[in-house]
Every structure is written in C-alpha cells, then in structure tokens.
Write a protein that holds these residues in place. Structure first.
Motif, PDB file in Angstrom:
ATOM      1  N   SER A 112     -33.877 126.742  33.434  1.00 55.77           N
ATOM      2  CA  SER A 112     -33.853 125.593  32.520  1.00 55.77           C
ATOM      3  C   SER A 112     -32.801 124.571  32.955  1.00 55.77           C
ATOM      4  CB  SER A 112     -33.557 126.089  31.099  1.00 55.77           C
ATOM      5  OG  SER A 112     -33.350 125.006  30.242  1.00 55.77           O
ATOM      6  N   TYR A 113     -31.633 125.062  33.350  1.00 56.40           N
ATOM      7  CA  TYR A 113     -30.554 124.185  33.821  1.00 56.40           C
ATOM      8  C   TYR A 113     -30.987 123.435  35.078  1.00 56.40           C
ATOM      9  CZ  TYR A 113     -25.920 122.854  35.562  1.00 56.40           C
ATOM     10  OH  TYR A 113     -24.844 122.160  36.049  1.00 56.40           O
ATOM     11  N   ASN A 114     -31.608 124.142  36.017  1.00 60.09           N
ATOM     12  CA  ASN A 114     -32.056 123.506  37.262  1.00 60.09           C
ATOM     13  C   ASN A 114     -33.160 122.485  37.009  1.00 60.09           C
ATOM     14  OD1 ASN A 114     -30.198 124.931  38.772  1.00 60.09           O
ATOM     15  ND2 ASN A 114     -31.656 126.533  39.324  1.00 60.09           N
ATOM     16  N   GLN A 115     -34.042 122.771  36.056  1.00 63.26           N
ATOM     17  CA  GLN A 115     -35.094 121.812  35.709  1.00 63.26           C
ATOM     18  C   GLN A 115     -34.488 120.551  35.105  1.00 63.26           C
ATOM     19  OE1 GLN A 115     -37.916 123.282  32.858  1.00 63.26           O
ATOM     20  NE2 GLN A 115     -39.235 121.498  33.057  1.00 63.26           N
ATOM     21  N   THR A 116     -33.501 120.709  34.237  1.00 66.17           N
ATOM     22  CA  THR A 116     -32.817 119.553  33.657  1.00 66.17           C
ATOM     23  C   THR A 116     -32.076 118.772  34.735  1.00 66.17           C
ATOM     24  OG1 THR A 116     -32.546 120.780  31.597  1.00 66.17           O
ATOM     25  CG2 THR A 116     -31.201 118.815  31.869  1.00 66.17           C
ATOM     26  N   MET A 117     -31.490 119.473  35.685  1.00 71.89           N
ATOM     27  CA  MET A 117     -30.793 118.800  36.781  1.00 71.89           C
ATOM     28  C   MET A 117     -31.780 118.006  37.638  1.00 71.89           C
ATOM     29  SD  MET A 117     -27.878 118.111  38.083  1.00 71.89           S
ATOM     30  CE  MET A 117     -26.723 119.296  37.472  1.00 71.89           C
ATOM     31  N   ALA A 134     -28.619 112.599  29.386  1.00 68.91           N
ATOM     32  CA  ALA A 134     -29.835 111.895  28.969  1.00 68.91           C
ATOM     33  C   ALA A 134     -31.065 112.785  29.161  1.00 68.91           C
ATOM     34  CB  ALA A 134     -29.982 110.593  29.754  1.00 68.91           C
ATOM     35  N   ALA A 135     -31.117 113.504  30.260  1.00 67.48           N
ATOM     36  CA  ALA A 135     -32.252 114.389  30.520  1.00 67.48           C
ATOM     37  C   ALA A 135     -32.297 115.532  29.511  1.00 67.48           C
ATOM     38  CB  ALA A 135     -32.178 114.942  31.937  1.00 67.48           C
ATOM     39  N   GLN A 136     -31.149 116.024  29.094  1.00 68.49           N
ATOM     40  CA  GLN A 136     -31.100 117.074  28.077  1.00 68.49           C
ATOM     41  C   GLN A 136     -31.700 116.597  26.758  1.00 68.49           C
ATOM     42  OE1 GLN A 136     -26.908 118.235  27.969  1.00 68.49           O
ATOM     43  NE2 GLN A 136     -27.578 120.344  28.286  1.00 68.49           N
ATOM     44  N   ALA A 193     -32.537 114.930  35.827  1.00 67.19           N
ATOM     45  CA  ALA A 193     -31.392 114.018  35.878  1.00 67.19           C
ATOM     46  C   ALA A 193     -31.390 113.203  37.166  1.00 67.19           C
ATOM     47  CB  ALA A 193     -30.085 114.796  35.747  1.00 67.19           C
ATOM     48  N   HIS A 194     -31.867 113.798  38.252  1.00 70.56           N
ATOM     49  CA  HIS A 194     -31.943 113.061  39.515  1.00 70.56           C
ATOM     50  C   HIS A 194     -32.996 111.961  39.465  1.00 70.56           C
ATOM     51  CE1 HIS A 194     -29.069 115.251  41.969  1.00 70.56           C
ATOM     52  NE2 HIS A 194     -29.544 116.384  41.468  1.00 70.56           N
ATOM     53  N   GLU A 195     -33.951 112.062  38.546  1.00 68.96           N
ATOM     54  CA  GLU A 195     -35.016 111.078  38.421  1.00 68.96           C
ATOM     55  C   GLU A 195     -34.748 110.018  37.348  1.00 68.96           C
ATOM     56  OE1 GLU A 195     -37.541 111.028  40.566  1.00 68.96           O
ATOM     57  OE2 GLU A 195     -36.592 112.768  41.520  1.00 68.96           O
ATOM     58  N   ILE A 196     -33.628 110.097  36.665  1.00 64.14           N
ATOM     59  CA  ILE A 196     -33.289 109.162  35.588  1.00 64.14           C
ATOM     60  C   ILE A 196     -33.056 107.766  36.166  1.00 64.14           C
ATOM     61  CG2 ILE A 196     -31.450 108.589  33.918  1.00 64.14           C
ATOM     62  CD1 ILE A 196     -33.062 110.823  32.836  1.00 64.14           C
ATOM     63  N   LEU A 197     -33.591 106.757  35.489  1.00 64.87           N
ATOM     64  CA  LEU A 197     -33.351 105.366  35.876  1.00 64.87           C
ATOM     65  C   LEU A 197     -31.952 104.958  35.428  1.00 64.87           C
ATOM     66  CD1 LEU A 197     -36.750 103.868  34.690  1.00 64.87           C
ATOM     67  CD2 LEU A 197     -36.082 104.377  37.044  1.00 64.87           C
ATOM     68  N   VAL A 198     -31.239 104.249  36.276  1.00 66.38           N
ATOM     69  CA  VAL A 198     -29.862 103.851  35.981  1.00 66.38           C
ATOM     70  C   VAL A 198     -29.768 102.330  35.992  1.00 66.38           C
ATOM     71  CG1 VAL A 198     -27.464 103.982  36.747  1.00 66.38           C
ATOM     72  CG2 VAL A 198     -28.969 105.963  37.028  1.00 66.38           C
ATOM     73  N   TYR A 199     -29.320 101.781  34.874  1.00 65.06           N
ATOM     74  CA  TYR A 199     -29.125 100.334  34.767  1.00 65.06           C
ATOM     75  C   TYR A 199     -27.681 100.083  34.365  1.00 65.06           C
ATOM     76  CZ  TYR A 199     -34.171  99.935  34.894  1.00 65.06           C
ATOM     77  OH  TYR A 199     -35.485 100.013  35.269  1.00 65.06           O
ATOM     78  N   LYS A 200     -26.979  99.367  35.223  1.00 63.67           N
ATOM     79  CA  LYS A 200     -25.573  99.071  34.950  1.00 63.67           C
ATOM     80  C   LYS A 200     -25.446  97.983  33.898  1.00 63.67           C
ATOM     81  CE  LYS A 200     -23.897 100.715  39.302  1.00 63.67           C
ATOM     82  NZ  LYS A 200     -23.010 100.532  40.403  1.00 63.67           N
TER      83      LYS A 200
END
Length: 171
Positions: A67-72, A118-120, A75-82
C-alpha cells in the motif's frame, strides 16, 4: 538457558517478533528498516518494530508495504504547480487545507513529501507550492534544510488555463 526458535526449532533464538513476541533466530527473522515508512506522517505502532516472524510479516507487514509503495508511485505522478503559476491554476478549487513539511534534506524530497500527502488523500495535484530553504551551520559543516507548503487539489487537465508565456515549461 538458550531459547528455541519458533520457526526452525534451533537453539539460537536471540530475537523476538515485534507483534506476536515469539522467539526467532536471526536467519528466520524478517527485518524492516527504520526508514521504510519515512514518508508517513504518523507511523502506526505495529510498523515501528524492526524484527518480525515470517507469519506476521507476510500477513500484516507486506500488505502495508504494498500500500505504501502504491501511494509512493501515485505521488510520483502528482501534478505540481508552483505559487508563481497562478494564471494556470486560478480556476482550480482549493478546498483542502494546505499541507506542510519541514526540515527536508533537499528540494525534491520536500515536493515528493507534499505529493505523497496529496496521494494519500486521493488528490492528483498540489497547487500553490511554496518552497523555502534555510542554511544550517553545525560546527564547520554547512547544509540546507527545506520547508514547503502546498494545497492538495483535484485537477482535470482539459479544464486548465494554459499560459502561453510558459509553453516551454508548462508544469
């Protein structure tokens, strides 16, 4: 008095399972590194032990690791807007309260920790990312600690405003 390993019945059981407290030898022990769940805000008590028997590890720890690895991976696929990308994100609803991280080793770790939170919570983006660095001096050694904050949000990419001045760096 020597203890008998519950798994292999050898006389060299020097460890105990963190959950069921049976005696186990080193070769029958499943070890969990201390930083395995380092991105969790609060590590559950049953994951804070370092040694587990095979039964407890397979039934209780492996599903948590998956579950932790799936969330990680999410998280790598999360869009980031500054914060500076306000023109692009002005139509995104900011319902959730901002999340914050402090004392991260580098810039990328701070962003990844925000993305993990955010992924969590089942969000697909973090907006208004604000990063701040702090120089720390310990004796003659200098290093930088990073703090960051962001608002988790759900973004539908076809609904985003595209700022044409940023086409060379859209995200």
């Amino acid at each position: 008095m020597s203890q008998i390993c519950d798994t292999c019945s050898k006389q060299k059981a020097s460890l105990q399972c963190g959950l069921c407290h049976v005696d186990i030898c080193k070769s029958c022990t499943q070890f969990l590194s201390q930083d395995q769940f380092s991105f969790l805000a609060q590590i559950p008590e049953f994951l804070s032990h370092q040694a587990y028997c095979h039964g407890c590890f397979d039934s209780k720890i492996v599903p948590e690791i998956e579950s932790y690895n799936q969330t990680m991976n999410q998280a790598h696929e999360i869009l980031v807007y500054k914060k500076e990308q306000g023109k692009e994100t002005r139509f995104i609803k900011r319902i959730e309260k901002p999340v914050q991280v402090t004392d991260c080793a580098d810039h990328n770790e701070a962003i990844l920790r925000l993305a993990f939170f955010a992924a969590q919570s089942n969000y697909n983006a973090i907006v208004d990312v604000h990063l701040k660095s702090k120089a720390v001096k310990e004796g003659s050694y200098h290093h930088t600690l990073w703090s960051a904050s962001a608002v988790p949000a759900n973004v539908q990419s076809h609904m985003l405003m595209k700022d044409r001045s940023l086409w060379q760096n859209p995200n």
